[in-house]
Design a protein around this motif. Sequence first.
Motif, PDB file in Angstrom:
ATOM      1  N   ALA A 180       0.833  -1.203   0.000  1.00 45.56           N
ATOM      2  CA  ALA A 180       0.000   0.000   0.000  1.00 45.56           C
ATOM      3  C   ALA A 180       0.867   1.253   0.000  1.00 45.56           C
ATOM      4  N   LEU A 181       1.931   1.244   0.798  1.00 47.65           N
ATOM      5  CA  LEU A 181       2.827   2.395   0.851  1.00 47.65           C
ATOM      6  C   LEU A 181       3.528   2.622  -0.487  1.00 47.65           C
ATOM      7  N   LEU A 182       4.007   1.543  -1.090  1.00 46.18           N
ATOM      8  CA  LEU A 182       4.710   1.673  -2.370  1.00 46.18           C
ATOM      9  C   LEU A 182       3.752   2.086  -3.486  1.00 46.18           C
ATOM     10  N   ALA A 183       2.517   1.615  -3.429  1.00 49.68           N
ATOM     11  CA  ALA A 183       1.533   2.024  -4.437  1.00 49.68           C
ATOM     12  C   ALA A 183       1.278   3.527  -4.343  1.00 49.68           C
ATOM     13  N   LYS A 184       1.225   4.040  -3.121  1.00 51.40           N
ATOM     14  CA  LYS A 184       1.039   5.483  -2.948  1.00 51.40           C
ATOM     15  C   LYS A 184       2.254   6.253  -3.453  1.00 51.40           C
ATOM     16  N   ALA A 185       3.465   5.693  -3.202  1.00 45.46           N
ATOM     17  CA  ALA A 185       4.682   6.353  -3.672  1.00 45.46           C
ATOM     18  C   ALA A 185       4.721   6.419  -5.191  1.00 45.46           C
ATOM     19  N   TYR A 197       6.589   7.874   1.635  1.00 42.20           N
ATOM     20  CA  TYR A 197       5.981   6.546   1.538  1.00 42.20           C
ATOM     21  C   TYR A 197       7.046   5.466   1.329  1.00 42.20           C
ATOM     22  N   THR A 198       8.007   5.730   0.443  1.00 40.33           N
ATOM     23  CA  THR A 198       9.069   4.751   0.177  1.00 40.33           C
ATOM     24  C   THR A 198       9.908   4.522   1.426  1.00 40.33           C
ATOM     25  N   ALA A 199      10.210   5.595   2.124  1.00 36.34           N
ATOM     26  CA  ALA A 199      11.016   5.490   3.340  1.00 36.34           C
ATOM     27  C   ALA A 199      10.333   4.617   4.386  1.00 36.34           C
ATOM     28  N   LYS A 200       9.038   4.831   4.568  1.00 42.67           N
ATOM     29  CA  LYS A 200       8.301   4.054   5.565  1.00 42.67           C
ATOM     30  C   LYS A 200       8.265   2.584   5.173  1.00 42.67           C
ATOM     31  N   ALA A 201       8.090   2.303   3.878  1.00 41.53           N
ATOM     32  CA  ALA A 201       8.077   0.909   3.414  1.00 41.53           C
ATOM     33  C   ALA A 201       9.407   0.235   3.703  1.00 41.53           C
ATOM     34  N   GLN A 202      10.507   0.909   3.390  1.00 44.13           N
ATOM     35  CA  GLN A 202      11.828   0.333   3.637  1.00 44.13           C
ATOM     36  C   GLN A 202      12.062   0.153   5.131  1.00 44.13           C
TER      37      GLN A 202
END
Length: 408
Positions: A180-185, A197-202
């Motif tokens: 979901a986070l990467l899709a938003k990014a 968003y990418t940072a939180k996913a990583q």
Amino acid sequence: MTSVQARISAVVGGTVDYETGLDALTVAPSTEVNPVLVEMLREACDRLLRGGWQPVELHRVVERRGRPTHGQLVTDAVAAYLRGFSRATVDQRWLAQAETLGAHVWWTADAGYLDEITTRWRSDRVTVLDTVLSLLTVLSEVPPVEILVPPPGSPAVGGRRSGADGSGRIDERLLDRVRALLAKAESSTYPAEAEAYTAKAQELITRHSLDEALLVARDGNRTVVPFARRIGVDHPYEGEKASLLDAVARANRCHTVWSPELGFSTVFGFDADIDAVDLLYTSLLVQAHRAMAQSEPPGGKAGRARLKAFRQSFLVAFAIRIGERLAGAAKAALAEATRSTAEIGSPQPVDLLPVLAARDEQVRETMRQVFPNTVRARGSRVDSREGWESGREAADRATLPGRDPAGS
């Protein structure tokens, strides 16, 4: 060997002209041609599936080398192959790939398969014969690969796979959050928002991986083994994209071997880490292409060479800079995890550094067993300063774990 089988083999082997052979098959009785073609198709696919090719991989390589309709025939061949095995005896990763393709036996009888597929495709007999015959030619040229996942009927790989539930994969709830986070990014048109968003996913992925390493180290009765997965790298600019995949892999404690002739990289690591690499690489590639499209010079005939040089240089710079930033982020995440472990305390304190070093050696040893002889790839040329600078700037906007969304 029947005359029909001999004729097909001659066409596939190149000793008889393709069009001449196809014409001969079209005028021969379907009751003689169809069963032989279907049997030869199943035997060719079965040979490759037994030899290490996984369903999605085989589907991808035949579409890459042939036509989209070839992939549909391979999907049916996978379904036919699975009929001979109890699902309980088939590796879950293999089954998952078959399900991804939608492989199921939809036809009523093997003897009438070609007639049924002609109806299903709303096509004609000549077109279907051409598709099957050309697919046999493509399959005959597909080289052997290393067995990474036990094919149906093979003994399972020993040892428990990584993952808190023993499945070897990131927890599905965590995966859903990361996706979901990467899709938003990927969909955001605001760089700062996409970076956050990418940072939180990583961050989520990194923390999960370190927690997993600690859990295994503290449990002396728990054994996990590294695995490998082939990840497709599409053209154009395959070499540059493979470099980006390698940068993401190294940051997530994985190693890659690039096979340019087949269009994929083999990623070695623990399954949860490979899941992370797959997700992050796919997302960063989307973000890189979007940033590249926004900054590239105009094309046209006169600017075609300049545009190609720009894109290649952009991707080279993006991969290198992402690698630099991922390395720093991984170091910061490790330091934070070490501090947290020390503050919380444990009846069985574990130093993360030797744990990660031991896991890395396990991964390297697995890679050496599969690929005892590898050659270091040559770096890509950079012919566009404009592309190089734009690529580094785009990579700088991809905020990573431990970094403020504004980047630095």
